[in-house]
Scaffold this motif. Structure first.
Motif, PDB file in Angstrom:
ATOM      1  N   PHE A   1       0.917  -1.164  -0.250  1.00 46.24           N
ATOM      2  CA  PHE A   1       0.128  -0.100  -0.093  1.00 46.24           C
ATOM      3  C   PHE A   1       0.994   1.148   0.074  1.00 46.24           C
ATOM      4  N   LEU A   2       0.827   1.914  -1.152  1.00 47.94           N
ATOM      5  CA  LEU A   2       1.646   3.314  -1.211  1.00 47.94           C
ATOM      6  C   LEU A   2       0.561   4.481  -0.799  1.00 47.94           C
ATOM      7  N   THR A   3       1.025   5.064   0.433  1.00 43.87           N
ATOM      8  CA  THR A   3       0.353   6.219   0.864  1.00 43.87           C
ATOM      9  C   THR A   3       0.881   7.452   0.828  1.00 43.87           C
ATOM     10  N   LEU A   4       0.279   8.474   0.021  1.00 43.78           N
ATOM     11  CA  LEU A   4       0.822   9.899   0.210  1.00 43.78           C
ATOM     12  C   LEU A   4      -0.003  10.701   0.939  1.00 43.78           C
ATOM     13  N   ALA A   5       0.784  11.499   1.618  1.00 38.43           N
ATOM     14  CA  ALA A   5      -0.211  12.182   2.822  1.00 38.43           C
ATOM     15  C   ALA A   5       0.214  13.710   2.663  1.00 38.43           C
ATOM     16  N   ASP A   6      -0.637  14.597   3.148  1.00 37.67           N
ATOM     17  CA  ASP A   6      -0.231  15.877   3.199  1.00 37.67           C
ATOM     18  C   ASP A   6      -0.433  16.080   4.760  1.00 37.67           C
ATOM     19  N   ASP A   7       0.405  15.727   5.455  1.00 34.91           N
ATOM     20  CA  ASP A   7       0.416  15.556   7.347  1.00 34.91           C
ATOM     21  C   ASP A   7       1.188  16.620   7.718  1.00 34.91           C
TER      22      ASP A   7
ATOM     23  N   VAL B   1      -3.867   9.691   0.085  1.00 36.81           N
ATOM     24  CA  VAL B   1      -4.393   8.758  -0.823  1.00 36.81           C
ATOM     25  C   VAL B   1      -3.657   7.712  -0.822  1.00 36.81           C
ATOM     26  N   THR B   2      -4.292   6.428  -0.672  1.00 37.25           N
ATOM     27  CA  THR B   2      -3.725   5.140  -0.683  1.00 37.25           C
ATOM     28  C   THR B   2      -4.015   4.427  -1.764  1.00 37.25           C
ATOM     29  N   VAL B   3      -2.986   3.961  -2.532  1.00 34.47           N
ATOM     30  CA  VAL B   3      -3.110   3.095  -3.855  1.00 34.47           C
ATOM     31  C   VAL B   3      -2.232   1.606  -3.355  1.00 34.47           C
TER      32      VAL B   3
END
Length: 162
Positions: free
Chosen positions: A76-82, A91-93
């Motif tokens: 699971f590849l997760t990109l986050a503006d945290d 977003v998780t792909v």
């Protein structure tokens, strides 16, 4: 609500290698997205720089180091503006990790199923043996049963000789 994070690459269930290329559109606080690649047993983290004042295109990559303790081939590849808020957009792909599908994974080639084909016969023709598991695993998003393939289906054949 305005979309602030759109991942265009990789697409769900793409097969990736040790270098995962990422592209999309994003706006992030201070221009930084965090990247996490995980499958529940281990994770790799990185970051990407994006536009801060408006939606901008970005490209990034994350390297999966040798020895990473992934045990499952579905990551699971997760990109986050945290960076400004731990509950920011993310977003998780789901992606498939080629090196855990086929040792030495270098890419894949499409194969259109012909009448009379089985995964064993395709593996025999492609690999010189009947081990169909790499083909089945590389197509787990479209194949629920290795005994059910249909003429006209396009399968991804993982390769280590490209």
């Amino acid at each position: 609500m305005t979309v602030t994070l759109d991942i265009q690459q990789p697409q769900p269930f793409d097969i990736v290698g040790p270098t995962i290329l990422i592209a999309g559109n994003a706006a992030a606080f201070e221009g930084t997205l965090s990247i996490t690649v995980s499958e529940g047993h281990d994770e790799v983290t990185s970051f990407a720089q994006v536009g801060a004042l408006g939606l901008r295109q970005f490209q990034a990559q994350v390297e999966i180091p040798p020895g990473t303790a992934f045990t499952l081939n579905r990551l699971f590849l997760t990109l986050a503006d945290d960076t400004g808020n731990e509950n920011g957009p993310s977003v998780t792909v789901p992606v498939l990790y080629g090196p855990l599908i086929l040792p030495g994974y270098a890419g894949w080639q499409p194969y259109t199923v012909q009448p009379g084909d089985t995964l064993i016969s395709i593996a025999q023709a492609q690999y010189g043996n009947g081990d169909f598991q790499p083909i089945f695993q590389a197509n787990q998003n479209i194949l629920a049963n290795p005994n059910l393939i249909f003429p006209g289906q396009v399968l991804r054949i993982p390769r280590n000789d490209l």
